[in-house]
Design a protein around this motif. Sequence first.
Motif, PDB file in Angstrom:
ATOM      1  N   ASN A 216       0.578  -1.271   0.163  1.00  0.00           N
ATOM      2  CA  ASN A 216       0.065   0.188  -0.211  1.00  0.00           C
ATOM      3  C   ASN A 216       0.977   1.448   0.007  1.00  0.00           C
ATOM      4  OD1 ASN A 216      -2.685  -1.784   1.636  1.00  0.00           O
ATOM      5  ND2 ASN A 216      -2.553  -0.445   0.121  1.00  0.00           N
ATOM      6  N   ALA A 217       2.013   1.349  -0.003  1.00  0.00           N
ATOM      7  CA  ALA A 217       3.123   1.810  -0.614  1.00  0.00           C
ATOM      8  C   ALA A 217       2.432   3.013  -1.605  1.00  0.00           C
ATOM      9  CB  ALA A 217       4.451   1.365  -0.028  1.00  0.00           C
ATOM     10  N   THR A 218       2.531   1.865  -2.903  1.00  0.00           N
ATOM     11  CA  THR A 218       2.557   1.781  -3.936  1.00  0.00           C
ATOM     12  C   THR A 218       0.920   2.165  -4.857  1.00  0.00           C
ATOM     13  OG1 THR A 218       4.332   0.627  -4.582  1.00  0.00           O
ATOM     14  CG2 THR A 218       2.868   0.723  -5.841  1.00  0.00           C
ATOM     15  N   ALA A 219       0.376   0.915  -4.252  1.00  0.00           N
ATOM     16  CA  ALA A 219      -1.364   0.797  -4.410  1.00  0.00           C
ATOM     17  C   ALA A 219      -2.446   1.203  -3.631  1.00  0.00           C
ATOM     18  CB  ALA A 219      -1.890  -0.859  -4.393  1.00  0.00           C
ATOM     19  N   VAL A 220      -3.616   1.703  -4.241  1.00  0.00           N
ATOM     20  CA  VAL A 220      -4.470   2.628  -3.114  1.00  0.00           C
ATOM     21  C   VAL A 220      -5.013   1.528  -2.675  1.00  0.00           C
ATOM     22  CG1 VAL A 220      -5.702   3.800  -3.109  1.00  0.00           C
ATOM     23  CG2 VAL A 220      -4.474   4.601  -4.239  1.00  0.00           C
ATOM     24  N   ALA A 221      -5.285   1.690  -1.113  1.00  0.00           N
ATOM     25  CA  ALA A 221      -6.471   1.316  -0.917  1.00  0.00           C
ATOM     26  C   ALA A 221      -7.596   2.114  -0.080  1.00  0.00           C
ATOM     27  CB  ALA A 221      -6.143  -0.398   0.308  1.00  0.00           C
ATOM     28  N   VAL A 222      -8.875   2.162  -0.771  1.00  0.00           N
ATOM     29  CA  VAL A 222      -9.109   3.474  -0.520  1.00  0.00           C
ATOM     30  C   VAL A 222     -10.209   3.733   0.730  1.00  0.00           C
ATOM     31  CG1 VAL A 222     -11.374   3.136  -1.773  1.00  0.00           C
ATOM     32  CG2 VAL A 222     -10.255   5.795  -1.446  1.00  0.00           C
ATOM     33  N   GLN A 223     -10.339   2.116   1.172  1.00  0.00           N
ATOM     34  CA  GLN A 223     -11.141   1.977   2.196  1.00  0.00           C
ATOM     35  C   GLN A 223     -10.173   2.556   3.941  1.00  0.00           C
ATOM     36  OE1 GLN A 223     -10.803  -0.021   0.351  1.00  0.00           O
ATOM     37  NE2 GLN A 223     -12.501  -0.301  -0.292  1.00  0.00           N
TER      38      GLN A 223
ATOM     39  N   TYR B 190      -3.564   4.826   6.139  1.00  0.00           N
ATOM     40  CA  TYR B 190      -2.136   3.615   6.412  1.00  0.00           C
ATOM     41  C   TYR B 190      -1.658   3.707   4.812  1.00  0.00           C
ATOM     42  CZ  TYR B 190      -0.486  -1.002   6.648  1.00  0.00           C
ATOM     43  OH  TYR B 190       0.377  -2.240   6.558  1.00  0.00           O
ATOM     44  N   CYS B 191      -2.571   4.398   4.363  1.00  0.00           N
ATOM     45  CA  CYS B 191      -1.839   3.857   2.531  1.00  0.00           C
ATOM     46  C   CYS B 191      -0.495   5.480   2.536  1.00  0.00           C
ATOM     47  CB  CYS B 191      -2.720   4.396   1.619  1.00  0.00           C
ATOM     48  SG  CYS B 191      -3.808   2.738   1.048  1.00  0.00           S
ATOM     49  N   ALA B 192      -0.872   5.992   3.187  1.00  0.00           N
ATOM     50  CA  ALA B 192      -0.575   7.885   3.510  1.00  0.00           C
ATOM     51  C   ALA B 192       0.882   7.251   4.083  1.00  0.00           C
ATOM     52  CB  ALA B 192      -1.061   8.728   3.346  1.00  0.00           C
ATOM     53  N   SER B 193       0.708   6.726   4.972  1.00  0.00           N
ATOM     54  CA  SER B 193       1.824   6.226   6.342  1.00  0.00           C
ATOM     55  C   SER B 193       2.535   5.136   5.306  1.00  0.00           C
ATOM     56  CB  SER B 193       1.339   5.901   7.182  1.00  0.00           C
ATOM     57  OG  SER B 193       0.537   4.377   6.933  1.00  0.00           O
TER      58      SER B 193
ATOM     59  N   PRO C 232       5.130  -5.848   1.474  1.00  0.00           N
ATOM     60  CA  PRO C 232       4.087  -7.410   1.528  1.00  0.00           C
ATOM     61  C   PRO C 232       3.374  -7.040   1.030  1.00  0.00           C
ATOM     62  CG  PRO C 232       5.203  -6.911   3.577  1.00  0.00           C
ATOM     63  CD  PRO C 232       5.533  -5.562   3.389  1.00  0.00           C
ATOM     64  N   GLY C 233       2.584  -8.294   0.550  1.00  0.00           N
ATOM     65  CA  GLY C 233       1.366  -8.163  -0.313  1.00  0.00           C
ATOM     66  C   GLY C 233       0.344  -8.682   1.397  1.00  0.00           C
ATOM     67  N   LEU C 234      -0.344  -9.581   0.710  1.00  0.00           N
ATOM     68  CA  LEU C 234      -1.428  -9.759   0.867  1.00  0.00           C
ATOM     69  C   LEU C 234      -0.548 -11.169   2.511  1.00  0.00           C
ATOM     70  CD1 LEU C 234      -4.157 -10.702  -1.579  1.00  0.00           C
ATOM     71  CD2 LEU C 234      -3.374  -8.758  -0.828  1.00  0.00           C
ATOM     72  N   VAL C 235      -0.523 -10.979   3.363  1.00  0.00           N
ATOM     73  CA  VAL C 235       0.002 -11.527   4.740  1.00  0.00           C
ATOM     74  C   VAL C 235      -1.254 -12.030   5.815  1.00  0.00           C
ATOM     75  CG1 VAL C 235       1.905 -12.049   6.374  1.00  0.00           C
ATOM     76  CG2 VAL C 235       2.101 -10.687   4.125  1.00  0.00           C
ATOM     77  N   ALA C 236      -1.123 -13.774   6.097  1.00  0.00           N
ATOM     78  CA  ALA C 236      -1.778 -13.492   7.012  1.00  0.00           C
ATOM     79  C   ALA C 236      -1.403 -12.798   8.235  1.00  0.00           C
ATOM     80  CB  ALA C 236      -2.106 -14.880   7.020  1.00  0.00           C
ATOM     81  N   THR C 237      -1.730 -12.454   8.856  1.00  0.00           N
ATOM     82  CA  THR C 237      -1.255 -11.817  10.067  1.00  0.00           C
ATOM     83  C   THR C 237      -2.759 -11.236  10.798  1.00  0.00           C
ATOM     84  OG1 THR C 237      -0.864  -9.444   9.238  1.00  0.00           O
ATOM     85  CG2 THR C 237       0.472 -10.777   8.798  1.00  0.00           C
ATOM     86  N   ASP C 238      -2.580 -10.902  12.441  1.00  0.00           N
ATOM     87  CA  ASP C 238      -3.773 -10.525  13.097  1.00  0.00           C
ATOM     88  C   ASP C 238      -3.694  -9.639  12.464  1.00  0.00           C
ATOM     89  OD1 ASP C 238      -2.982 -12.438  14.337  1.00  0.00           O
ATOM     90  OD2 ASP C 238      -2.115 -11.359  16.412  1.00  0.00           O
ATOM     91  N   MET C 239      -3.569  -8.041  12.103  1.00  0.00           N
ATOM     92  CA  MET C 239      -4.058  -6.755  11.382  1.00  0.00           C
ATOM     93  C   MET C 239      -4.904  -7.522  10.265  1.00  0.00           C
ATOM     94  SD  MET C 239      -1.999  -3.665   9.777  1.00  0.00           S
ATOM     95  CE  MET C 239      -1.410  -3.393  11.199  1.00  0.00           C
TER      96      MET C 239
ATOM     97  N   GLY D 203       3.754 -10.980  -6.174  1.00  0.00           N
ATOM     98  CA  GLY D 203       3.347 -10.633  -7.586  1.00  0.00           C
ATOM     99  C   GLY D 203       2.540 -10.126  -7.686  1.00  0.00           C
ATOM    100  N   MET D 204       2.022  -9.630  -7.245  1.00  0.00           N
ATOM    101  CA  MET D 204       0.690  -8.801  -7.043  1.00  0.00           C
ATOM    102  C   MET D 204       0.462  -7.283  -7.870  1.00  0.00           C
ATOM    103  SD  MET D 204      -1.923  -8.010  -3.820  1.00  0.00           S
ATOM    104  CE  MET D 204      -0.942  -6.791  -2.783  1.00  0.00           C
ATOM    105  N   LEU D 205       1.815  -6.506  -7.962  1.00  0.00           N
ATOM    106  CA  LEU D 205       2.158  -5.111  -8.216  1.00  0.00           C
ATOM    107  C   LEU D 205       2.717  -5.224  -9.562  1.00  0.00           C
ATOM    108  CD1 LEU D 205       2.214  -3.085  -5.435  1.00  0.00           C
ATOM    109  CD2 LEU D 205       0.435  -3.750  -6.747  1.00  0.00           C
ATOM    110  N   VAL D 206       2.490  -6.742 -10.586  1.00  0.00           N
ATOM    111  CA  VAL D 206       3.362  -6.801 -11.343  1.00  0.00           C
ATOM    112  C   VAL D 206       1.645  -6.408 -12.422  1.00  0.00           C
ATOM    113  CG1 VAL D 206       4.391  -8.064 -13.801  1.00  0.00           C
ATOM    114  CG2 VAL D 206       4.474  -8.214 -11.075  1.00  0.00           C
ATOM    115  N   PRO D 207       2.360  -4.136 -13.417  1.00  0.00           N
ATOM    116  CA  PRO D 207       1.661  -4.318 -14.281  1.00  0.00           C
ATOM    117  C   PRO D 207       1.494  -5.586 -15.144  1.00  0.00           C
ATOM    118  CG  PRO D 207       3.501  -3.490 -14.171  1.00  0.00           C
ATOM    119  CD  PRO D 207       3.689  -4.293 -13.517  1.00  0.00           C
TER     120      PRO D 207
END
Length: 255
Positions: A148-155, A159-162, A189-196, A249-253
């Motif tokens: 999310n440093a690169t890809a927006v999660a508008v919800q 967090y993305c900005a930080s 990290p991309g999609l990782v299974a954590t408490d968050m 590879g989630m952010l590969v164009p």
Amino acid sequence: MRQVALVTGSSRGIGLAAAQALAQAGFGVAINGPVEDDELHGAIGQMQALGAPVMAVAFDVSDVASHAENLALIEERLGPLTTLVNNAGVGVLQRGDLLDVTEASWDRCLAVNARALFFLSQAFARRLLARERNADLFYSIVNVTSSNATAVAVQRAEYCASKAAAAMVSKAFAVRLGSENIAVYDVQPGLVATDMTAPVIETYRRRAADGLTLLPRVGTPEDMGRVIAVLASGGLPYTTGQVISADAGMLVPRF
């Protein structure tokens, strides 16, 4: 002489997995949580089973005034620090429309995910530059930011900005410290299974299986820990300033 790491936010999740991987690589490791509690003690118990030198250091990373004192405490117990893993982070207070983001949620994300990371890196770097370093050891800062440093999660825009701010901090420190032979990396990290991510992890699993990630699964803390340990051990020589997209590879164009 061994390498010594402080891993922030390491009483669970990615931080604990990173600490374990570093211990297995021969590091002495300082385990951090915001307070001294059962979770922190449990993490220490798991680390002691690995046989590596380990200590608990409880402090809130957003308390910038405590940074120098706690770094000194670690060095007194474990020896001179070689490695800082800035893993501690927080999510948003409530997912939703960015038009409803509160100042409290914005300030919390920026305080922990960006401000604390900047000033702890600064305190760590000052300690390294103030002493003679061992040419046989590898010195580094490894920052754990996010896709999310690169890809927006508008919800969760705050967090993305930080995380975007933390990614730029990583680049700035890489530029400043390169001439001192101190490497700086940004693990995203991309999609990782954590408490968050627990509240949405099943959605993530479905989306990964449906092609959101090139490797069709969500990641584990252990995946991230291994990546961090490779970087901190100097496993990617002649590199610094890199973004390591640990996202399957989630952010590969693609079209």
